[in-house]
Design an enzyme around this catalytic site. Structure first.
Site, PDB file in Angstrom:
ATOM      1  N   PHE A  13       3.886 -17.182 -39.502  1.00  0.00           N
ATOM      2  CA  PHE A  13       3.839 -16.857 -38.066  1.00  0.00           C
ATOM      3  C   PHE A  13       4.400 -18.010 -37.206  1.00  0.00           C
ATOM      4  N   LYS A  36       6.698 -20.721 -49.979  1.00  0.00           N
ATOM      5  CA  LYS A  36       6.388 -20.071 -51.260  1.00  0.00           C
ATOM      6  C   LYS A  36       6.433 -18.545 -51.149  1.00  0.00           C
ATOM      7  N   THR A  38       3.991 -16.498 -49.856  1.00  0.00           N
ATOM      8  CA  THR A  38       2.717 -15.873 -50.227  1.00  0.00           C
ATOM      9  C   THR A  38       2.646 -14.543 -49.468  1.00  0.00           C
ATOM     10  N   ASP A  61       6.948 -23.994 -53.888  1.00  0.00           N
ATOM     11  CA  ASP A  61       5.520 -24.236 -53.652  1.00  0.00           C
ATOM     12  C   ASP A  61       5.322 -25.711 -53.295  1.00  0.00           C
ATOM     13  N   GLU A  86      -2.727 -22.053 -46.278  1.00  0.00           N
ATOM     14  CA  GLU A  86      -3.532 -20.840 -46.202  1.00  0.00           C
ATOM     15  C   GLU A  86      -4.232 -20.945 -44.856  1.00  0.00           C
ATOM     16  N   SER A  87      -4.171 -19.865 -44.051  1.00  0.00           N
ATOM     17  CA  SER A  87      -4.567 -20.031 -42.648  1.00  0.00           C
ATOM     18  C   SER A  87      -5.684 -19.100 -42.160  1.00  0.00           C
ATOM     19  N   THR A 135      -5.194 -27.927 -36.845  1.00  0.00           N
ATOM     20  CA  THR A 135      -5.905 -26.944 -36.024  1.00  0.00           C
ATOM     21  C   THR A 135      -7.075 -27.578 -35.261  1.00  0.00           C
ATOM     22  N   ASP A 136      -7.492 -26.924 -34.191  1.00  0.00           N
ATOM     23  CA  ASP A 136      -8.674 -27.407 -33.463  1.00  0.00           C
ATOM     24  C   ASP A 136      -9.964 -27.168 -34.253  1.00  0.00           C
ATOM     25  N   GLU A 137      -9.885 -26.306 -35.302  1.00  0.00           N
ATOM     26  CA  GLU A 137     -11.112 -25.962 -36.045  1.00  0.00           C
ATOM     27  C   GLU A 137     -11.710 -27.156 -36.779  1.00  0.00           C
ATOM     28  N   TYR A 183     -11.797 -23.132 -44.751  1.00  0.00           N
ATOM     29  CA  TYR A 183     -10.459 -23.341 -44.160  1.00  0.00           C
ATOM     30  C   TYR A 183     -10.424 -24.640 -43.361  1.00  0.00           C
ATOM     31  N   LYS A 187      -8.354 -28.181 -43.961  1.00  0.00           N
ATOM     32  CA  LYS A 187      -7.408 -28.748 -42.991  1.00  0.00           C
ATOM     33  C   LYS A 187      -7.847 -30.153 -42.587  1.00  0.00           C
ATOM     34  N   GLY A 316     -20.993 -18.440 -40.745  1.00  0.00           N
ATOM     35  CA  GLY A 316     -20.694 -19.758 -40.152  1.00  0.00           C
ATOM     36  C   GLY A 316     -19.750 -19.685 -38.960  1.00  0.00           C
TER      37      GLY A 316
HETATM   38  P1  NAD Z   1       0.596 -18.172 -41.753  1.00  0.00           P
HETATM   39  O1  NAD Z   1      -0.493 -17.841 -42.712  1.00  0.00           O
HETATM   40  O2  NAD Z   1       1.158 -17.110 -40.883  1.00  0.00           O
HETATM   41  O3  NAD Z   1       1.835 -18.794 -42.564  1.00  0.00           O
HETATM   42  C1  NAD Z   1       1.679 -19.738 -43.585  1.00  0.00           C
HETATM   43  C2  NAD Z   1       3.006 -19.865 -44.322  1.00  0.00           C
HETATM   44  O4  NAD Z   1       2.834 -20.875 -45.350  1.00  0.00           O
HETATM   45  C3  NAD Z   1       3.452 -18.585 -45.025  1.00  0.00           C
HETATM   46  O5  NAD Z   1       4.816 -18.342 -44.783  1.00  0.00           O
HETATM   47  C4  NAD Z   1       3.189 -18.872 -46.494  1.00  0.00           C
HETATM   48  O6  NAD Z   1       4.076 -18.186 -47.367  1.00  0.00           O
HETATM   49  C5  NAD Z   1       3.391 -20.375 -46.556  1.00  0.00           C
HETATM   50  N1  NAD Z   1       2.695 -21.002 -47.692  1.00  0.00           N
HETATM   51  C6  NAD Z   1       1.406 -20.823 -48.041  1.00  0.00           C
HETATM   52  N2  NAD Z   1       1.122 -21.535 -49.155  1.00  0.00           N
HETATM   53  C7  NAD Z   1       2.270 -22.182 -49.504  1.00  0.00           C
HETATM   54  C8  NAD Z   1       2.622 -23.081 -50.542  1.00  0.00           C
HETATM   55  N3  NAD Z   1       1.732 -23.432 -51.479  1.00  0.00           N
HETATM   56  N4  NAD Z   1       3.868 -23.576 -50.582  1.00  0.00           N
HETATM   57  C9  NAD Z   1       4.786 -23.213 -49.645  1.00  0.00           C
HETATM   58  N5  NAD Z   1       4.522 -22.351 -48.653  1.00  0.00           N
HETATM   59  C10 NAD Z   1       3.278 -21.840 -48.570  1.00  0.00           C
HETATM   60  O7  NAD Z   1       0.047 -19.390 -40.907  1.00  0.00           O
HETATM   61  P2  NAD Z   1       0.245 -19.754 -39.360  1.00  0.00           P
HETATM   62  O8  NAD Z   1      -0.775 -19.044 -38.573  1.00  0.00           O
HETATM   63  O9  NAD Z   1       1.658 -19.645 -38.993  1.00  0.00           O
HETATM   64  O10 NAD Z   1      -0.185 -21.300 -39.385  1.00  0.00           O
HETATM   65  C11 NAD Z   1       0.775 -22.302 -39.694  1.00  0.00           C
HETATM   66  C12 NAD Z   1       0.111 -23.667 -39.641  1.00  0.00           C
HETATM   67  O11 NAD Z   1      -0.415 -23.894 -38.348  1.00  0.00           O
HETATM   68  C13 NAD Z   1      -1.060 -23.817 -40.605  1.00  0.00           C
HETATM   69  O12 NAD Z   1      -1.021 -25.119 -41.126  1.00  0.00           O
HETATM   70  C14 NAD Z   1      -2.289 -23.610 -39.742  1.00  0.00           C
HETATM   71  O13 NAD Z   1      -3.385 -24.317 -40.250  1.00  0.00           O
HETATM   72  C15 NAD Z   1      -1.814 -24.188 -38.432  1.00  0.00           C
HETATM   73  N6  NAD Z   1      -2.423 -23.635 -37.196  1.00  0.00           N
HETATM   74  C16 NAD Z   1      -2.458 -22.273 -36.998  1.00  0.00           C
HETATM   75  C17 NAD Z   1      -2.979 -21.770 -35.805  1.00  0.00           C
HETATM   76  C18 NAD Z   1      -3.007 -20.283 -35.516  1.00  0.00           C
HETATM   77  O14 NAD Z   1      -3.584 -19.866 -34.519  1.00  0.00           O
HETATM   78  N7  NAD Z   1      -2.392 -19.436 -36.319  1.00  0.00           N
HETATM   79  C19 NAD Z   1      -3.477 -22.656 -34.837  1.00  0.00           C
HETATM   80  C20 NAD Z   1      -3.461 -24.037 -35.091  1.00  0.00           C
HETATM   81  C21 NAD Z   1      -2.908 -24.506 -36.266  1.00  0.00           C
HETATM   82  O1  DAU Z   2      -8.255 -22.207 -33.693  1.00  0.00           O
HETATM   83  C1  DAU Z   2      -7.095 -22.222 -34.469  1.00  0.00           C
HETATM   84  C2  DAU Z   2      -7.237 -21.242 -35.609  1.00  0.00           C
HETATM   85  O2  DAU Z   2      -7.115 -19.935 -35.051  1.00  0.00           O
HETATM   86  C3  DAU Z   2      -6.211 -21.445 -36.720  1.00  0.00           C
HETATM   87  O3  DAU Z   2      -6.396 -22.705 -37.297  1.00  0.00           O
HETATM   88  C4  DAU Z   2      -6.318 -20.347 -37.780  1.00  0.00           C
HETATM   89  O4  DAU Z   2      -5.291 -20.509 -38.745  1.00  0.00           O
HETATM   90  C5  DAU Z   2      -6.177 -19.012 -37.091  1.00  0.00           C
HETATM   91  O5  DAU Z   2      -6.347 -17.961 -38.035  1.00  0.00           O
HETATM   92  C6  DAU Z   2      -7.200 -18.863 -35.965  1.00  0.00           C
HETATM   93  O6  DAU Z   2      -8.543 -18.790 -36.507  1.00  0.00           O
HETATM   94  P1  DAU Z   2      -9.640 -17.755 -35.953  1.00  0.00           P
HETATM   95  O7  DAU Z   2     -10.649 -17.539 -37.001  1.00  0.00           O
HETATM   96  O8  DAU Z   2     -10.104 -18.162 -34.599  1.00  0.00           O
HETATM   97  O9  DAU Z   2      -8.683 -16.464 -35.772  1.00  0.00           O
HETATM   98  P2  DAU Z   2      -8.925 -14.905 -36.065  1.00  0.00           P
HETATM   99  O10 DAU Z   2      -7.771 -14.159 -35.491  1.00  0.00           O
HETATM  100  O11 DAU Z   2      -9.266 -14.644 -37.494  1.00  0.00           O
HETATM  101  O12 DAU Z   2     -10.224 -14.572 -35.214  1.00  0.00           O
HETATM  102  C7  DAU Z   2     -10.274 -14.800 -33.807  1.00  0.00           C
HETATM  103  C8  DAU Z   2     -11.685 -14.491 -33.335  1.00  0.00           C
HETATM  104  O13 DAU Z   2     -11.916 -13.062 -33.462  1.00  0.00           O
HETATM  105  C9  DAU Z   2     -12.764 -15.137 -34.174  1.00  0.00           C
HETATM  106  O14 DAU Z   2     -13.847 -15.517 -33.331  1.00  0.00           O
HETATM  107  C10 DAU Z   2     -13.207 -14.046 -35.142  1.00  0.00           C
HETATM  108  C11 DAU Z   2     -13.001 -12.775 -34.336  1.00  0.00           C
HETATM  109  N1  DAU Z   2     -12.611 -11.584 -35.130  1.00  0.00           N
HETATM  110  C12 DAU Z   2     -11.559 -11.690 -35.968  1.00  0.00           C
HETATM  111  C13 DAU Z   2     -11.141 -10.615 -36.726  1.00  0.00           C
HETATM  112  C14 DAU Z   2      -9.972 -10.729 -37.680  1.00  0.00           C
HETATM  113  C15 DAU Z   2     -13.285 -10.374 -34.966  1.00  0.00           C
HETATM  114  O15 DAU Z   2     -14.241 -10.279 -34.169  1.00  0.00           O
HETATM  115  N2  DAU Z   2     -12.885  -9.310 -35.708  1.00  0.00           N
HETATM  116  C16 DAU Z   2     -11.839  -9.364 -36.588  1.00  0.00           C
HETATM  117  O16 DAU Z   2     -11.533  -8.337 -37.253  1.00  0.00           O
END
Ligand code: NAD
Ligand code: DAU
Length: 377
Positions: A13, A36, A38, A61, A86-87, A135-137, A183, A187, A316
């Site tokens: 993403f 990779k 995934t 990978d 893995e996210s 991430t902020d998590e 997760y 991180k 959690g």
């Molecule tokens: P995503 O899950 O959409 O994408 C992850 C990508 O990493 C995929 O293309 C997957 O194929 C690749 N990948 C996974 N394992 C791999 C491996 N072993 N080798 C090579 N490639 C691999 O994730 P995202 O939401 O785009 O998040 C990207 C980064 O940003 C992550 O590090 C996540 O922790 C961080 N982040 C995400 C958010 C969010 O809201 N989505 C917010 C803050 C930080």
């Molecule tokens: O804060 C940054 C993080 O945001 C990133 O590091 C993660 O990679 C990203 O996945 C995201 O984590 P969240 O757990 O906050 O995102 P998610 O979209 O899974 O969930 C957002 C909120 O919505 C969370 O409080 C859980 C809730 N939720 C989520 C799903 C999938 C629901 O209530 N129902 C659902 O079906």
């Protein structure tokens, strides 16, 4: 200046937005997307840049140390922007090992490969950067001290018109790490390794911690794309717990713009928090999504509210995230480009207009698509 940069996780993403921005904005740079592929990686996210002369895709990978080292040598890499991970929190609760493997050991293998390669060069670390996206998590959860919401003390161009904060505290760069999910624990561990490579070996590193991203190309297991798709198909919307949890939402392109700015102008060994001061309770953002989808599909207002289904809470489940991004604003002049109301409208439209992208993922066909299009190189 010419540069050769590995972007890991570029088929995911956020990574796909970072790759797109760099490939288009820097024709002199060679961008190598290492992914990779995934379940979360999808090369369809990048069809608009796949034939650009400054772009190379490598299926690999990050846990494969030898492969990472070979790639760095082959392409004389001088910068790494590391997003591969893995996210998804829910998956980490079911399968923590995969998270430790990719997020911790994968990051370590990438760091070590960069160390071995860069230390072998006459100029060593000069002009190099290992930029780790986190991430902020990792900071844990904030209290919800103002459950009805107060006027937010800070805003950016991304803040919603409702300007709510649900507590007085925010995550700062100095906030102590306190991760709760497998997760976020993985991180946090990877962040510590990155900083340790700076402190121990002198590797130039930067870490950034961003809040929740939303926008096009997000895998539909995450809240916003999942709910848009479910509303379209009249499927239940599973709201965890009471829907009271608070997340701080940033449009993904504004995260990519921050990454660009920090990669070029950020100070080595620093941490920057990225967020738009845009807090929402889950149930409120869900209602905004329902309203927007219904309007764009031509349904009467309130038509899909009956799909809201309260389900067992996530184990959690962190109550509130809220990022203080004033350091990034004041030191590097970052300002988001889109206000939330505009960003969410664009996002809903994108998913409704790109039904085939969504259907290929949800039907599982997209896996066959990329396997036949791209072989191991
Ligand atoms: P995503 O899950 O959409 O994408 C992850 C990508 O990493 C995929 O293309 C997957 O194929 C690749 N990948 C996974 N394992 C791999 C491996 N072993 N080798 C090579 N490639 C691999 O994730 P995202 O939401 O785009 O998040 C990207 C980064 O940003 C992550 O590090 C996540 O922790 C961080 N982040 C995400 C958010 C969010 O809201 N989505 C917010 C803050 C930080
Ligand atoms: O804060 C940054 C993080 O945001 C990133 O590091 C993660 O990679 C990203 O996945 C995201 O984590 P969240 O757990 O906050 O995102 P998610 O979209 O899974 O969930 C957002 C909120 O919505 C969370 O409080 C859980 C809730 N939720 C989520 C799903 C999938 C629901 O209530 N129902 C659902 O079906």
């Amino acid at each position: 200046m010419k540069r050769t940069i590995i972007i890991t996780g570029g088929a995911g993403f956020i990574g796909s937005h970072v790759v797109r921005l760099f490939v288009n904005k820097y024709p002199d740079y060679h961008i190598i997307n290492v992914d990779k592929l995934t379940y979360a990686g999808n090369l369809e996210n990048l069809t608009d840049v796949e034939n650009m002369p400054n772009y190379t895709f490598v299926k690999a990978d990050i846990c494969d140390f030898d492969r990472m080292l070979d790639l760095m040598k082959e392409y004389t890499v001088d910068g790494i922007i590391h997003l591969a991970a893995e996210s998804h929190v829910d998956r980490s609760i079911k399968d923590p090992f995969t998270f430790a493997k990719t997020n911790v050991m994968g990051t370590l293998s990438l760091l070590q490969a960069a160390k071995v390669y860069w230390e072998s060069l006459p100029e060593k670390y000069s002009g190099k950067l290992f930029y780790h996206i986190s991430t902020d998590e990792v900071y844990g959860a904030l209290e919800l001290t103002a459950p009805e919401g107060i006027d937010s003390p800070f805003t950016t161009a991304a803040s919603s018109e409702h300007h709510h904060a649900y507590g007085e505290e925010f995550f700062l760069e100095t906030t102590k790490y306190n991760p709760h999910s497998p997760y976020s624990a993985s991180k946090a561990s990877s962040d510590h390794f990155v900083r340790a490579y700076h402190d121990t070996y002198g590797m130039p590193t930067i870490v950034t911690n961003c809040s929740n991203n939303y926008g096009p190309y997000q895998f539909p297991e995450k809240l916003i794309p999942l709910f848009i798709n479910n509303i379209r198909h009249r499927k239940a919307l599973p709201v965890y717990g009471k829907g009271e949890n608070v997340r701080d939402w940033l449009y993904v392109v504004d995260h990519a713009r921050a990454i660009d700015l920090i990669f070029h102008d950020g100070k080595v060994a620093e941490t920057y928090n990225i967020g738009g001061f845009n807090e929402w309770k889950n149930i409120d953002i869900i209602k905004v999504i329902i309203k927007t989808v219904d309007r764009l599909l031509g349904n009467p207002e309130g038509h899909s509210l009956d799909l809201i289904t309260y389900v067992t809470d996530r184990a959690g489940h962190d109550l509130r995230y809220a990022i203080d991004s004033r350091k990034l604003q004041s030191e590097l002049g970052w300002e988001p480009s889109l206000q939330f109301e505009e960003g969410i409208e664009k996002t809903v439209r994108w998913y409704l207009d790109n039904e085939e992208w969504m259907n290929r993922i949800t039907s599982g066909e997209y896996e066959k698509y990329y396997e036949s299009m791209y072989k191991d190189r």
